[in-house]
Design a protein around this motif. Structure first.
Motif, PDB file in Angstrom:
ATOM      1  N   TYR A 184      -7.614  25.736  18.008  1.00 36.15           N
ATOM      2  CA  TYR A 184      -6.855  24.482  18.032  1.00 36.15           C
ATOM      3  C   TYR A 184      -5.623  24.594  17.132  1.00 36.15           C
ATOM      4  CZ  TYR A 184      -5.400  19.727  16.992  1.00 36.15           C
ATOM      5  OH  TYR A 184      -4.632  18.592  16.817  1.00 36.15           O
ATOM      6  N   TYR A 225      -2.974  27.344  18.689  1.00 39.30           N
ATOM      7  CA  TYR A 225      -2.393  27.204  20.025  1.00 39.30           C
ATOM      8  C   TYR A 225      -2.398  25.774  20.580  1.00 39.30           C
ATOM      9  CZ  TYR A 225      -3.158  32.254  19.851  1.00 39.30           C
ATOM     10  OH  TYR A 225      -3.170  33.564  19.479  1.00 39.30           O
ATOM     11  N   ILE A 226      -3.573  25.164  20.620  1.00 37.89           N
ATOM     12  CA  ILE A 226      -3.711  23.873  21.310  1.00 37.89           C
ATOM     13  C   ILE A 226      -2.894  22.779  20.641  1.00 37.89           C
ATOM     14  CG2 ILE A 226      -5.352  22.093  22.021  1.00 37.89           C
ATOM     15  CD1 ILE A 226      -7.467  24.260  22.270  1.00 37.89           C
ATOM     16  N   ARG A 256      -0.056  22.938  19.104  1.00 39.58           N
ATOM     17  CA  ARG A 256       1.358  23.058  19.468  1.00 39.58           C
ATOM     18  C   ARG A 256       1.590  22.612  20.916  1.00 39.58           C
ATOM     19  NH1 ARG A 256       6.194  21.931  18.635  1.00 39.58           N
ATOM     20  NH2 ARG A 256       7.719  23.254  19.680  1.00 39.58           N
ATOM     21  N   ILE A 257       0.697  22.982  21.810  1.00 35.27           N
ATOM     22  CA  ILE A 257       0.822  22.573  23.217  1.00 35.27           C
ATOM     23  C   ILE A 257       0.783  21.052  23.334  1.00 35.27           C
ATOM     24  CG2 ILE A 257      -0.321  22.623  25.475  1.00 35.27           C
ATOM     25  CD1 ILE A 257      -1.257  25.477  24.772  1.00 35.27           C
ATOM     26  N   LEU A 258      -0.141  20.429  22.615  1.00 36.12           N
ATOM     27  CA  LEU A 258      -0.250  18.964  22.636  1.00 36.12           C
ATOM     28  C   LEU A 258       0.998  18.313  22.045  1.00 36.12           C
ATOM     29  CD1 LEU A 258      -3.986  18.448  21.581  1.00 36.12           C
ATOM     30  CD2 LEU A 258      -2.986  18.154  23.861  1.00 36.12           C
ATOM     31  N   ASP A 259       1.543  18.911  20.988  1.00 40.08           N
ATOM     32  CA  ASP A 259       2.761  18.382  20.383  1.00 40.08           C
ATOM     33  C   ASP A 259       3.902  18.339  21.401  1.00 40.08           C
ATOM     34  OD1 ASP A 259       1.851  17.831  17.830  1.00 40.08           O
ATOM     35  OD2 ASP A 259       2.384  19.793  17.021  1.00 40.08           O
ATOM     36  N   ILE A 260       4.100  19.438  22.117  1.00 39.63           N
ATOM     37  CA  ILE A 260       5.186  19.510  23.100  1.00 39.63           C
ATOM     38  C   ILE A 260       4.972  18.498  24.220  1.00 39.63           C
ATOM     39  CG2 ILE A 260       6.284  20.972  24.843  1.00 39.63           C
ATOM     40  CD1 ILE A 260       5.631  23.384  23.034  1.00 39.63           C
ATOM     41  N   PHE A 261       3.751  18.428  24.725  1.00 40.98           N
ATOM     42  CA  PHE A 261       3.445  17.514  25.835  1.00 40.98           C
ATOM     43  C   PHE A 261       3.714  16.064  25.444  1.00 40.98           C
ATOM     44  CE2 PHE A 261       0.422  14.592  27.823  1.00 40.98           C
ATOM     45  CZ  PHE A 261       0.765  14.746  29.152  1.00 40.98           C
ATOM     46  N   SER A 267       5.170  18.743  13.547  1.00 42.31           N
ATOM     47  CA  SER A 267       4.055  18.398  14.415  1.00 42.31           C
ATOM     48  C   SER A 267       3.891  16.875  14.341  1.00 42.31           C
ATOM     49  CB  SER A 267       2.771  19.088  13.925  1.00 42.31           C
ATOM     50  OG  SER A 267       1.647  18.674  14.681  1.00 42.31           O
TER      51      SER A 267
END
Length: 210
Positions: free
Chosen positions: A2, A5-6, A8-13, A111
């Motif tokens: 988390y 990787y995860i 950062r992905i959630l931040d962008i989304f 973030s």
């Protein structure tokens, strides 16, 4: 997984999603700022981020231009500080001034959840931070964080950074979700949006020692 990787992905989304959904509100705020006072819509300020690298944080401007050069400088001890504009009072009380930090999130400088990034010269110069606070600089700074829901501006920086260390030690998806929802509650309560008397006295004592 988390943390690496995860998150950062959630931040962008969510930064893209919120940016799109809130675009009419962002435009309206920008117009009100321009109508209410002279100066730029955005306030850019150098802050200390992950690994103590410097970046420029984006906020809606809530004070008169060059406010740091007058009054109490960097600090706001009262909601009635005459450097704060009429629109700025509302933005600060509701934390809407923080919305442009979605740009910092998309750029990978921040973030949604994490330690708040300090300015480069307070509470310490970058090279003078005590080693006990190194941990809080190992993650991206956040728009909100554990210290904000526990203390906000009602405590001295050293206390806030110790809470930041606590956040990093227990960083998890569920912790971030909890902080997110607690932040919403804290914002609605409008608690500790200015520096407390305790913090003021701490600053005064430190200045006397210089």
């Amino acid at each position: 997984m988390y943390k690496r990787y995860i998150k950062r992905i959630l931040d962008i989304f969510f930064a893209l999603f919120l940016g799109l959904i809130l675009s009419p509100i962002l435009l309206a705020i920008a117009i009100l700022i321009k109508i209410n006072s002279k100066g730029p819509v955005l306030f850019l300020q150098e802050r200390v981020g992950k690994n103590k690298t410097v970046f420029k944080i984006c906020k809606f401007r809530t004070m008169i231009t060059d406010a740091e050069k007058s009054g109490d400088g960097l600090f706001v001890f009262s909601e009635n500080d005459n450097r704060i504009t009429k629109v700025g009072k509302f933005l600060r009380k509701t934390s809407l001034d923080e919305l442009p930090q979605l740009i910092n999130v998309l750029k990978g400088e921040m973030s949604f959840i994490g330690p708040r990034p300090p300015v480069c010269y307070h509470p310490y110069k970058i090279e003078e931070y005590p080693s006990e606070f190194d941990l809080r600089f190992t993650v991206l700074p956040g728009i909100t964080g554990l210290a904000q829901i526990k203390l906000r501006n009602g405590a001295v920086w050293d206390e806030r950074m110790r809470v930041d260390n606590e956040y990093v030690r227990h960083l998890s998806f569920f912790e971030d979700v909890s902080i997110f929802f607690k932040t919403i509650v804290t914002v609605f309560k409008s608690e500790n949006v200015v520096i407390s008397d305790e913090h003021r006295k701490h600053l005064e004592r430190r200045d006397e020692k210089k």
